[in-house]
Motif scaffolding. Structure first.
Motif, PDB file in Angstrom:
ATOM      1  N   ASN A   9       0.829  -1.192   0.000  1.00 41.66           N
ATOM      2  CA  ASN A   9       0.000   0.000   0.000  1.00 41.66           C
ATOM      3  C   ASN A   9       0.873   1.254   0.000  1.00 41.66           C
ATOM      4  OD1 ASN A   9      -2.700   1.401   0.503  1.00 41.66           O
ATOM      5  ND2 ASN A   9      -1.432   2.194   2.158  1.00 41.66           N
ATOM      6  N   ASP A  10       1.810   1.288   0.944  1.00 46.74           N
ATOM      7  CA  ASP A  10       2.641   2.486   1.060  1.00 46.74           C
ATOM      8  C   ASP A  10       3.490   2.673  -0.196  1.00 46.74           C
ATOM      9  OD1 ASP A  10       1.487   2.548   3.501  1.00 46.74           O
ATOM     10  OD2 ASP A  10       3.328   2.319   4.673  1.00 46.74           O
ATOM     11  N   ALA A  11       4.029   1.567  -0.703  1.00 50.98           N
ATOM     12  CA  ALA A  11       4.874   1.660  -1.904  1.00 50.98           C
ATOM     13  C   ALA A  11       4.058   2.164  -3.092  1.00 50.98           C
ATOM     14  CB  ALA A  11       5.504   0.303  -2.212  1.00 50.98           C
ATOM     15  N   CYS A  12       2.799   1.712  -3.197  1.00 51.99           N
ATOM     16  CA  CYS A  12       1.957   2.155  -4.316  1.00 51.99           C
ATOM     17  C   CYS A  12       1.576   3.625  -4.163  1.00 51.99           C
ATOM     18  CB  CYS A  12       0.705   1.283  -4.439  1.00 51.99           C
ATOM     19  SG  CYS A  12       1.066  -0.320  -5.159  1.00 51.99           S
ATOM     20  N   VAL A  13       1.285   4.049  -2.928  1.00 50.85           N
ATOM     21  CA  VAL A  13       0.967   5.472  -2.722  1.00 50.85           C
ATOM     22  C   VAL A  13       2.186   6.317  -3.073  1.00 50.85           C
ATOM     23  CG1 VAL A  13       0.409   7.235  -0.988  1.00 50.85           C
ATOM     24  CG2 VAL A  13      -0.827   5.052  -0.982  1.00 50.85           C
ATOM     25  N   LEU A  14       3.351   5.905  -2.561  1.00 53.30           N
ATOM     26  CA  LEU A  14       4.571   6.687  -2.806  1.00 53.30           C
ATOM     27  C   LEU A  14       4.940   6.716  -4.291  1.00 53.30           C
ATOM     28  CD1 LEU A  14       6.783   5.569   0.252  1.00 53.30           C
ATOM     29  CD2 LEU A  14       5.496   7.703  -0.017  1.00 53.30           C
ATOM     30  N   SER A  15       4.578   5.645  -5.027  1.00 51.21           N
ATOM     31  CA  SER A  15       4.916   5.618  -6.463  1.00 51.21           C
ATOM     32  C   SER A  15       3.744   6.035  -7.343  1.00 51.21           C
ATOM     33  CB  SER A  15       5.365   4.224  -6.926  1.00 51.21           C
ATOM     34  OG  SER A  15       5.758   3.409  -5.912  1.00 51.21           O
ATOM     35  N   ILE A  24       4.549   9.353   6.669  1.00 53.47           N
ATOM     36  CA  ILE A  24       5.318   8.269   6.048  1.00 53.47           C
ATOM     37  C   ILE A  24       5.689   8.701   4.636  1.00 53.47           C
ATOM     38  CG2 ILE A  24       5.219   5.890   5.196  1.00 53.47           C
ATOM     39  CD1 ILE A  24       3.640   5.165   7.623  1.00 53.47           C
ATOM     40  N   THR A  25       6.943   9.023   4.452  1.00 63.02           N
ATOM     41  CA  THR A  25       7.385   9.497   3.144  1.00 63.02           C
ATOM     42  C   THR A  25       8.394   8.540   2.534  1.00 63.02           C
ATOM     43  OG1 THR A  25       9.024  10.843   4.274  1.00 63.02           O
ATOM     44  CG2 THR A  25       6.981  11.929   3.636  1.00 63.02           C
ATOM     45  N   GLU A  26       8.739   7.511   3.305  1.00 62.70           N
ATOM     46  CA  GLU A  26       9.538   6.415   2.750  1.00 62.70           C
ATOM     47  C   GLU A  26       9.086   5.129   3.442  1.00 62.70           C
ATOM     48  OE1 GLU A  26      13.462   6.824   5.566  1.00 62.70           O
ATOM     49  OE2 GLU A  26      13.406   7.984   3.704  1.00 62.70           O
ATOM     50  N   LEU A  27       9.492   3.995   2.890  1.00 63.59           N
ATOM     51  CA  LEU A  27       9.006   2.723   3.419  1.00 63.59           C
ATOM     52  C   LEU A  27       9.625   2.452   4.796  1.00 63.59           C
ATOM     53  CD1 LEU A  27       9.054   0.630   0.126  1.00 63.59           C
ATOM     54  CD2 LEU A  27       7.141   1.820   1.202  1.00 63.59           C
ATOM     55  N   ILE A  28       8.818   1.818   5.671  1.00 62.31           N
ATOM     56  CA  ILE A  28       9.263   1.572   7.043  1.00 62.31           C
ATOM     57  C   ILE A  28       9.515   0.072   7.241  1.00 62.31           C
ATOM     58  CG2 ILE A  28       8.056   3.596   7.940  1.00 62.31           C
ATOM     59  CD1 ILE A  28       5.824   1.605   8.907  1.00 62.31           C
ATOM     60  N   ASP A  29       9.698  -0.339   8.480  1.00 61.92           N
ATOM     61  CA  ASP A  29       9.855  -1.761   8.788  1.00 61.92           C
ATOM     62  C   ASP A  29       8.463  -2.344   9.065  1.00 61.92           C
ATOM     63  OD1 ASP A  29      10.190  -4.245  10.000  1.00 61.92           O
ATOM     64  OD2 ASP A  29      12.033  -3.654  11.027  1.00 61.92           O
ATOM     65  N   TYR A  30       7.936  -3.087   8.093  1.00 63.75           N
ATOM     66  CA  TYR A  30       6.545  -3.540   8.183  1.00 63.75           C
ATOM     67  C   TYR A  30       6.373  -4.758   9.074  1.00 63.75           C
ATOM     68  CZ  TYR A  30       5.779   0.048   4.857  1.00 63.75           C
ATOM     69  OH  TYR A  30       5.736   1.292   4.285  1.00 63.75           O
ATOM     70  N   ASP A  54      -6.347  12.644   7.147  1.00 62.01           N
ATOM     71  CA  ASP A  54      -5.276  12.496   8.141  1.00 62.01           C
ATOM     72  C   ASP A  54      -4.440  11.232   7.907  1.00 62.01           C
ATOM     73  OD1 ASP A  54      -6.126  14.768   9.482  1.00 62.01           O
ATOM     74  OD2 ASP A  54      -7.586  13.645  10.687  1.00 62.01           O
ATOM     75  N   CYS A  55      -4.698  10.517   6.818  1.00 66.31           N
ATOM     76  CA  CYS A  55      -3.949   9.281   6.551  1.00 66.31           C
ATOM     77  C   CYS A  55      -2.448   9.575   6.562  1.00 66.31           C
ATOM     78  CB  CYS A  55      -4.371   8.695   5.203  1.00 66.31           C
ATOM     79  SG  CYS A  55      -3.431   7.232   4.739  1.00 66.31           S
ATOM     80  N   VAL A  56      -1.697   8.711   7.272  1.00 65.56           N
ATOM     81  CA  VAL A  56      -0.265   8.990   7.450  1.00 65.56           C
ATOM     82  C   VAL A  56       0.541   8.833   6.157  1.00 65.56           C
ATOM     83  CG1 VAL A  56      -0.191   8.451   9.920  1.00 65.56           C
ATOM     84  CG2 VAL A  56       0.165   6.621   8.232  1.00 65.56           C
ATOM     85  N   VAL A  57      -0.052   8.169   5.168  1.00 67.82           N
ATOM     86  CA  VAL A  57       0.714   8.025   3.923  1.00 67.82           C
ATOM     87  C   VAL A  57       0.103   8.787   2.742  1.00 67.82           C
ATOM     88  CG1 VAL A  57      -0.293   5.797   3.245  1.00 67.82           C
ATOM     89  CG2 VAL A  57       1.986   6.372   2.460  1.00 67.82           C
ATOM     90  N   CYS A  58      -1.259   8.837   2.648  1.00 68.32           N
ATOM     91  CA  CYS A  58      -1.843   9.526   1.484  1.00 68.32           C
ATOM     92  C   CYS A  58      -2.607  10.783   1.877  1.00 68.32           C
ATOM     93  CB  CYS A  58      -2.715   8.566   0.668  1.00 68.32           C
ATOM     94  SG  CYS A  58      -4.377   8.317   1.307  1.00 68.32           S
ATOM     95  N   GLY A  59      -2.579  11.146   3.175  1.00 67.96           N
ATOM     96  CA  GLY A  59      -3.314  12.330   3.635  1.00 67.96           C
ATOM     97  C   GLY A  59      -2.640  13.628   3.217  1.00 67.96           C
ATOM     98  N   THR A  60      -3.170  14.740   3.768  1.00 66.62           N
ATOM     99  CA  THR A  60      -2.677  16.054   3.334  1.00 66.62           C
ATOM    100  C   THR A  60      -1.270  16.361   3.867  1.00 66.62           C
ATOM    101  OG1 THR A  60      -4.095  16.879   5.102  1.00 66.62           O
ATOM    102  CG2 THR A  60      -4.848  17.232   2.854  1.00 66.62           C
ATOM    103  N   SER A  61      -0.964  15.860   5.083  1.00 64.08           N
ATOM    104  CA  SER A  61       0.436  16.036   5.526  1.00 64.08           C
ATOM    105  C   SER A  61       0.990  14.709   6.022  1.00 64.08           C
ATOM    106  CB  SER A  61       0.533  17.119   6.606  1.00 64.08           C
ATOM    107  OG  SER A  61      -0.562  17.038   7.477  1.00 64.08           O
ATOM    108  N   PRO A  62       1.381  13.875   5.066  1.00 63.51           N
ATOM    109  CA  PRO A  62       1.817  12.508   5.396  1.00 63.51           C
ATOM    110  C   PRO A  62       3.089  12.491   6.249  1.00 63.51           C
ATOM    111  CG  PRO A  62       2.244  13.008   3.086  1.00 63.51           C
ATOM    112  CD  PRO A  62       1.455  14.142   3.626  1.00 63.51           C
TER     113      PRO A  62
END
Ligand SMILES: [Zn+2]
Length: 413
Positions: A149-155, A265-271, A255-263
């Motif tokens: 999810n995070d990788a797809c949002v970031l890309s 999570i701006t890089e991938l974390i330890d899932y 407020d989503c931490v990855v796709c919200g207005t001020s994320p």
């Protein structure tokens, strides 16, 4: 008259062979030459070459997608073959991506397949994903879902997400046309011990087949820019009464931490750390008990040969108990043991043993398939039966450990 390559129609980018091959699809108004050309020049990444990934890949390749990427670290096992139908008996032991790629290329020799025989991880996900137009989540674990999810949002890639368990399946498209991402709906991962997977809970092979084929459909519609895509909607499939339901999903969370207005999570974390569970369901062992609350399968074997009287409680489902069971074990599934009726069944067994034993303190050894549920059961019974004088322990590693360390003829599933 046959036409060589020099005579081919130049007004579109499909050659005659492609026009012939995909003709039944090209004449569908939603596709047309433009759509078919779009599919030919498109790429889809599939995470997981298993129950969902196999049918999804098969239909995408059939439809003429030009480039498929497959990610899977695992090898084909016999217990995969009821649902992972790109693999066959000859593929057992082969990497799944190799087996799947070979099958897909047999179907379509023009296909370009990129094989990634590795686990998808924070270190490689963005590099792999950026090479593809659409991503299909055909994985089977929570850590990979968050990572993807995070990788797809970031890309900026749409994520076609599917899941299947027992007789039910689900399907949606995340991060598409302003719709929510997986984290918008599930900001926090579920506690690891509450997550079921096919390996523990089982799945009817047809069910991931249905969902995987629908994932291919959604990916194709995303590529074609079709209006009817399942963004912001969730499809629920119940195979037991063959019903499909659509539910509207909550909209994107600002407020989503990855796709919200001020994320944040701006890089991938330890899932694995974030989810508290590993992507590899084979070592999904939990540890709830102390070592003095457990015995090994070998110790149990010695006790079974001795004069000691004890209750051997098997907390697997009735269906699993039917597959195989140890002699003199009593089956009370964990889901029943949690209820009054289950506790009464267990107490009844304890009373029986009390009558035939000189020991004041009766032992209850709890057993399951791999030693997870048995630990939960020990915790439960210790609190519910604390007024009885009992020595309750679980058998470490369950029946799998029994097969590996005591009796290799005992069936494993
Ligand atoms: Zn989000």
């Amino acid at each position: 008259m046959t036409s060589g390559s020099g005579d081919e129609v130049k007004t579109n980018s499909l050659n005659n062979k492609e026009i012939a091959r995909y003709s039944r699809q090209i004449i569908v108004p939603d596709i047309g030459v433009k759509g078919q050309t779009r599919l030919k020049t498109s790429s889809v990444l599939i995470i997981g070459a298993g129950g969902l990934g196999c049918p999804a890949a098969l239909y995408l390749v059939g439809a003429g997608i030009g480039h498929i990427g497959l990610v899977d670290y695992d090898v084909v096992e016999e217990n995969n073959l009821h649902r992972q139908l790109l693999h066959d008996e000859g593929s057992i032991g082969k990497p799944k991506v190799t087996s799947a790629a070979e099958a897909l290329k047999r179907l379509n020799t023009d296909l370009k397949v990129s094989e990634f025989c590795c686990a998808l991880e924070s270190s490689n996900a963005l590099g792999i994903i950026k090479r593809f137009d659409v991503v299909i989540d055909a994985s089977d674990n929570v850590a990979t879902r968050y990572l993807l999810n995070d990788a797809c949002v970031l890309s900026g890639k749409p994520l076609v997400s599917g899941s299947a368990l027992q007789m039910e399946g689900q399907l949606t498209v995340y991060n598409y046309k302003g719709g929510p991402c997986y984290r918008c709906l599930y900001p926090q991962p579920p506690p690891p011990e509450t997550v079921n997977n096919c390996s523990d809970a089982g799945v009817l092979g047809v069910v991931p087949g249905v969902i995987g084929v629908l994932q291919a459909l959604e990916a194709i519609k995303v590529l074609l820019g079709h209006n009817g895509t399942l963004g912001s909607r969730l499809l629920l499939f119940d195979g037991s009464d063959t019903q499909f339901r659509n539910v509207k999903l909550r909209s994107k969370n600002g407020d989503c931490v990855v796709c919200g207005t001020s994320p944040t999570i701006t890089e991938l974390i330890d899932y694995v750390e974030f989810c508290g569970s590993s992507p590899n369901d084979k070592d999904k062992g939990i540890k709830l008990l102390n070592d003095d609350e457990r015995i090994t399968a070998q110790e149990l074997a010695r006790k079974m040969k001795s004069d000691e009287k004890f209750v051997l409680l098997d907390v697997r489902s009735n269906g699993e108990f039917e597959i195989c069971a140890l002699p003199d074990s009593v089956n009370v599934p964990l889901s029943i043991a949690e209820k009054e009726i289950g506790l009464d069944m267990i107490k009844e067994q304890i009373v029986k043993i009390q009558h035939s034993s000189d020991h004041e303190r009766i032992s209850v050894y709890v057993l399951c398939r791999r030693g997870n549920d048995s630990q939960k059961a020990v915790r439960l019974l210790k609190s519910k039966l604390q007024d009885l004088s009992l020595n309750i322990k679980d058998v470490k590693g369950g029946l799998h450990s029994w097969t590996h360390t005591v009796d290799d003829t005992f069936p494993i599933y």
